[in-house]
Design a protein around this motif. Structure first.
Motif, PDB file in Angstrom:
ATOM      1  N   ASN A  55       0.875  -1.163   0.000  1.00 60.26           N
ATOM      2  CA  ASN A  55       0.000   0.000   0.000  1.00 60.26           C
ATOM      3  C   ASN A  55       0.917   1.218   0.000  1.00 60.26           C
ATOM      4  N   PRO A  56       0.917   2.001  -1.073  1.00 63.08           N
ATOM      5  CA  PRO A  56       1.848   3.127  -1.141  1.00 63.08           C
ATOM      6  C   PRO A  56       1.620   4.172  -0.049  1.00 63.08           C
ATOM      7  N   ASP A  57       0.433   4.189   0.541  1.00 63.62           N
ATOM      8  CA  ASP A  57       0.133   5.152   1.602  1.00 63.62           C
ATOM      9  C   ASP A  57       0.571   4.668   2.974  1.00 63.62           C
ATOM     10  N   ARG A  58       1.044   3.437   3.066  1.00 67.47           N
ATOM     11  CA  ARG A  58       1.399   2.855   4.360  1.00 67.47           C
ATOM     12  C   ARG A  58       2.780   2.218   4.286  1.00 67.47           C
ATOM     13  N   GLU A  59       3.598   2.512   5.271  1.00 68.73           N
ATOM     14  CA  GLU A  59       4.908   1.871   5.341  1.00 68.73           C
ATOM     15  C   GLU A  59       4.776   0.446   5.868  1.00 68.73           C
ATOM     16  N   TRP A  60       3.852   0.240   6.802  1.00 66.64           N
ATOM     17  CA  TRP A  60       3.697  -1.056   7.460  1.00 66.64           C
ATOM     18  C   TRP A  60       2.395  -1.713   7.044  1.00 66.64           C
ATOM     19  N   GLY A  61       2.406  -3.042   6.980  1.00 68.70           N
ATOM     20  CA  GLY A  61       1.188  -3.778   6.667  1.00 68.70           C
ATOM     21  C   GLY A  61       0.216  -3.759   7.832  1.00 68.70           C
ATOM     22  N   LEU A  62       0.760  -3.885   9.041  1.00 66.73           N
ATOM     23  CA  LEU A  62      -0.071  -3.897  10.248  1.00 66.73           C
ATOM     24  C   LEU A  62       0.797  -3.459  11.417  1.00 66.73           C
ATOM     25  N   GLN A  63       0.234  -2.609  12.263  1.00 69.13           N
ATOM     26  CA  GLN A  63       0.985  -2.136  13.421  1.00 69.13           C
ATOM     27  C   GLN A  63       0.027  -1.800  14.559  1.00 69.13           C
ATOM     28  N   THR A  64       0.584  -1.576  15.720  1.00 71.16           N
ATOM     29  CA  THR A  64      -0.195  -1.346  16.927  1.00 71.16           C
ATOM     30  C   THR A  64      -1.241  -0.255  16.744  1.00 71.16           C
ATOM     31  N   ARG A  65      -0.883   0.842  16.143  1.00 71.81           N
ATOM     32  CA  ARG A  65      -1.826   1.962  16.031  1.00 71.81           C
ATOM     33  C   ARG A  65      -3.063   1.632  15.196  1.00 71.81           C
ATOM     34  N   ASP A  66      -3.018   0.569  14.395  1.00 69.80           N
ATOM     35  CA  ASP A  66      -4.179   0.171  13.595  1.00 69.80           C
ATOM     36  C   ASP A  66      -5.328  -0.353  14.463  1.00 69.80           C
TER      37      ASP A  66
END
Length: 185
Positions: A55-66
């Motif tokens: 996802n070009p808008d996201r550096e990480w696929g999944l992280q705590t803040r999600d």
């Protein structure tokens, strides 16, 4: 006479204690293992996106803040997991209904292409998904195996952990009432 009685009673007492222990154990639900992480915030973690789903808008696929926006499910799966294949059609239905965001952790794949290929073949029910070859996400949630599904409230607090395949019965009798309770708080 006292020694004979003791020799007879000790094995009977030991047998009685063991029988009681096993009888109590048989009444427990194996899908409800206690977790010290229930009612605790999700530990800090970051997972890269799975291969083929950047996802070009996201550096990480999944992280705590999600997990700090809305009530969310987190499903831990792997292409190697037979029970994950059993639960997958229900996750597809749940995702299509749009009742709740379903995030995924693709856990301990033999290679980076296995999880994406599995999702391509069976469908992708996940809103966000992270690749977890080193168990960083799994450790943050205290995962013991796959599949496991977690209910996380809008503050990023783990409220429930289900071990084993998620299905309509578990959804209706466990998850839906918990979600309604969280929504009414």
């Amino acid at each position: 006479m006292g020694l004979r009685r003791t020799v007879f009673l000790v094995p009977c007492i030991i047998f009685g204690v063991l029988a009681a222990y096993f009888a109590i154990g048989l009444t427990k639900n194996p899908h409800e293992l206690p977790s010290v992480l229930i009612d605790q915030p999700v530990d800090d973690f970051r997972l890269v996106p799975i291969q083929g789903r950047p996802n070009p808008d996201r550096e990480w696929g999944l992280q705590t803040r999600d997990f700090k926006k809305e009530i969310t499910l987190l499903n831990v799966f792997g292409s190697w997991c037979v029970a994950c294949r059993i639960e997958h059609p229900f996750l597809m239905q749940l995702s299509a209904r749009g009742d709740i965001p379903v995030h995924g952790i693709d856990w301990r794949e033999p290679d980076r292409a296995s999880g994406p290929a599995w999702l391509k073949r069976y469908g992708d029910p996940y809103t966000l998904i992270g690749d977890d070859p080193d168990s960083r996400g799994a450790i943050a949630f205290g995962v013991t195996g796959a599949p496991e599904t977690f209910l996380i409230d809008q503050n990023g607090v783990i409220r429930y952990k289900h071990i084993g395949p998620l299905n309509e019965d578990v959804w209706d009798n466990v998850f839906r009432p918990l979600i309604q309770k969280l929504e009414n708080q």
